[in-house]
Design an enzyme around this catalytic site. Sequence first.
Site, short mmCIF file in Angstrom:
data_model
loop_
_atom_site.label_atom_id
_atom_site.label_comp_id
_atom_site.label_asym_id
_atom_site.label_seq_id
_atom_site.Cartn_x
_atom_site.Cartn_y
_atom_site.Cartn_z
N ASN A 51 0.84 -1.19 0.00
CA ASN A 51 0.00 0.00 0.00
C ASN A 51 0.88 1.24 0.00
O ASN A 51 1.97 1.26 0.56
CB ASN A 51 -1.01 0.00 1.15
CG ASN A 51 -0.43 -0.17 2.53
OD1 ASN A 51 0.58 -0.84 2.73
ND2 ASN A 51 -1.06 0.44 3.51
N ILE A 52 0.39 2.27 -0.67
CA ILE A 52 1.12 3.52 -0.83
C ILE A 52 0.16 4.65 -0.48
O ILE A 52 -0.78 4.92 -1.23
CB ILE A 52 1.65 3.67 -2.27
CG1 ILE A 52 2.51 2.46 -2.64
CG2 ILE A 52 2.41 4.98 -2.43
CD1 ILE A 52 2.80 2.34 -4.13
N GLU A 53 0.40 5.28 0.67
CA GLU A 53 -0.49 6.34 1.14
C GLU A 53 -0.11 7.69 0.54
O GLU A 53 0.98 7.88 0.00
CB GLU A 53 -0.45 6.43 2.66
CG GLU A 53 -1.05 5.24 3.34
CD GLU A 53 -1.04 5.33 4.85
OE1 GLU A 53 -1.73 4.49 5.46
OE2 GLU A 53 -0.36 6.21 5.43
N CYS A 108 -4.01 0.69 -2.66
CA CYS A 108 -3.90 -0.52 -1.86
C CYS A 108 -2.87 -1.49 -2.44
O CYS A 108 -2.56 -1.45 -3.63
CB CYS A 108 -5.25 -1.22 -1.78
SG CYS A 108 -6.55 -0.25 -1.00
N GLU A 124 -3.14 -4.69 -3.08
CA GLU A 124 -3.69 -5.58 -4.08
C GLU A 124 -3.68 -4.93 -5.46
O GLU A 124 -3.26 -5.52 -6.46
CB GLU A 124 -5.14 -5.98 -3.74
CG GLU A 124 -5.28 -6.69 -2.42
CD GLU A 124 -5.59 -5.75 -1.25
OE1 GLU A 124 -4.90 -4.71 -1.10
OE2 GLU A 124 -6.51 -6.04 -0.49
N CYS A 170 -10.48 -4.19 0.18
CA CYS A 170 -11.55 -3.18 0.20
C CYS A 170 -12.45 -3.38 -1.02
O CYS A 170 -12.16 -4.20 -1.91
CB CYS A 170 -10.94 -1.78 0.20
SG CYS A 170 -10.25 -1.25 -1.38
N CYS A 196 -10.73 -2.79 -4.43
CA CYS A 196 -9.84 -3.91 -4.76
C CYS A 196 -10.62 -5.15 -5.17
O CYS A 196 -10.22 -5.87 -6.08
CB CYS A 196 -8.92 -4.22 -3.58
SG CYS A 196 -7.63 -2.98 -3.36
#
Length: 130
Positions: free
Chosen positions: A42-44, A53, A55, A86, A89
């Site tokens: 995941n990359i915020e 996310c 996935e 989520c 995803c």
Amino acid sequence: MTDRELVALAKEAMQNAYVPYSHFKVGAALLAKDGTVFKGCNIENASYGATNCAERTAIFKAVSEGYREFEKIAVVASSGDYASPCGICRQVLFEFLPDGKVILDSEEKGMVTYSVRELLPCGFSSKDIK
């Protein structure tokens, strides 16, 4: 590739997560039908809507390299508990591996496996575009 091996690769991917806001790392490992594995984390982003996310990171990496056929994906989280995909995803999984499986791992509870269709029974597909 065994489910346990794929989970181990997802745990490796989780270490690269960029999560300065939530501190909730997620890793994914996607197995293509030819045996190639694509890892994602995941990359915020400060603008949470721009966050991606794990996935989707794995799937988008694979698709950008020309892959379209997948068997399964493993997803793990730094919490040590299950991290179910989520809704967005789930829809992306439905697009690229509707008959595939999703492996979730919990340090305390072990692995559980779901089909993509179990996670999104009424997914939107090309058949719905008329």
